[in-house]
Design an enzyme around this catalytic site. Structure first.
Site, mmCIF file in Angstrom:
data_model
loop_
_atom_site.group_PDB
_atom_site.id
_atom_site.type_symbol
_atom_site.label_atom_id
_atom_site.label_comp_id
_atom_site.label_asym_id
_atom_site.label_seq_id
_atom_site.Cartn_x
_atom_site.Cartn_y
_atom_site.Cartn_z
ATOM 1 N N SER A 15 0.266 -1.028 0.322
ATOM 2 C CA SER A 15 -0.319 0.287 0.379
ATOM 3 C C SER A 15 0.723 1.004 0.164
ATOM 4 C CB SER A 15 -1.541 0.066 1.336
ATOM 5 O OG SER A 15 -0.433 0.199 2.406
ATOM 6 N N ARG A 65 21.334 -14.893 1.318
ATOM 7 C CA ARG A 65 21.701 -13.336 1.444
ATOM 8 C C ARG A 65 22.607 -12.550 0.835
ATOM 9 N NH1 ARG A 65 21.686 -8.945 6.848
ATOM 10 N NH2 ARG A 65 24.159 -9.830 6.910
ATOM 11 N N ARG A 91 13.250 -8.047 4.685
ATOM 12 C CA ARG A 91 14.639 -8.048 4.964
ATOM 13 C C ARG A 91 16.166 -7.577 5.808
ATOM 14 N NH1 ARG A 91 15.679 -13.400 1.265
ATOM 15 N NH2 ARG A 91 17.701 -12.753 1.607
ATOM 16 N N HIS A 109 8.874 2.884 8.596
ATOM 17 C CA HIS A 109 9.183 2.304 10.161
ATOM 18 C C HIS A 109 7.735 3.632 10.441
ATOM 19 C CE1 HIS A 109 9.896 -0.208 13.100
ATOM 20 N NE2 HIS A 109 9.737 0.356 13.955
ATOM 21 N N VAL A 144 19.020 -1.932 12.247
ATOM 22 C CA VAL A 144 17.831 -1.961 11.743
ATOM 23 C C VAL A 144 17.179 -1.108 12.881
ATOM 24 C CG1 VAL A 144 15.126 -3.563 12.159
ATOM 25 C CG2 VAL A 144 17.410 -4.771 11.471
#
Ligand code: GRF
Length: 209
Positions: A15, A65, A91, A109, A144
């Site tokens: 989206s 990876r 990922r 985020h 992350v």
């Protein structure tokens, strides 16, 4: 200035990808969505991108990876990509990949970073008693959900909220925030300065810039 070629990386419904595609259709938008890539062949966003006439492909990791990222880099280079938008891409990218694309990969985020990195941010926000929640677009660093913040949008937490109801309002804010943030990056109005992002040369200008 020529439009900057952008790739969007997704893993799911897409989206936010759709919001970026829609915004980039405007003639004065500084970026064009040239490519959508997914690490999941079944990602719903792939069909959505193709319906919008955008090349959309799955890159499925076969050998871990490193080989996934080699294939990813090859495809991105071939398409002449200047910036990468992560939009629900699940990922973790390697430090080598992040360094190769330093200051050219951005992510959205669903929290006001640095609060609530990781998954299940809406439940975490509710559990913490935070009165404000929201979303963040930031340049990607190896850790992350870290990196210089480009833009944020706050959403009030209501006494009646469940994780699902809060997620719905944050997602609506994401769909407005991400196109605004990509506009700032693609037009070079958002520049990384150490750990911060300067917008038009100033540190504290917000998402509305
Ligand atoms: C969004 O909430 C985004 O912030 C997070 O994952 C979700 C992806 O949703 N990183 P969608 O695929 O863009 O609909």
């Amino acid at each position: 200035m020529a439009k900057r070629r952008v790739a969007i990386l997704i893993s799911g419904r897409g989206s936010n990808m759709a919001a970026l595609i829609e915004a980039a259709a405007a003639p004065d938008y500084p970026a064009e969505i040239a490519l959508v890539l997914s690490d999941k062949a079944e990602a719903g966003g792939l069909a959505r991108a193709r319906e919008a006439g955008i090349a959309a492909e799955a890159i499925v990791a076969v050998g871990g990876r490193m080989s996934f990222e080699m294939a990813l880099n090859a495809r991105l280079d071939q398409a002449g990509i200047a910036f990468i938008c992560l939009a629900g891409f699940m990922r973790v990218l390697s430090p080598d990949f992040v360094e190769r694309w330093r200051d050219r990969v951005i992510n959205i985020h669903p929290s006001l970073l640095p609060a609530f990195p990781g998954l299940n941010t809406h439940a975490a926000a509710l559990g913490s008693g935070a009165k404000l929640h929201g979303c963040t677009v930031h340049f990607v660093r190896a850790a992350v959900d870290s990196g210089p913040i480009i833009a944020q949008e706050a959403v009030a937490v209501l006494a009646t909220d469940t994780p699902a109801s809060l997620a719905e309002r944050v997602l609506a804010a994401e769909h407005l925030l991400y196109p605004r943030a990509l506009r700032l990056v693609a037009s070079a109005r958002a520049i990384v300065d150490g750990e911060r992002v300067l917008i038009d040369g100033e540190p504290a200008k917000g998402a509305g810039a």
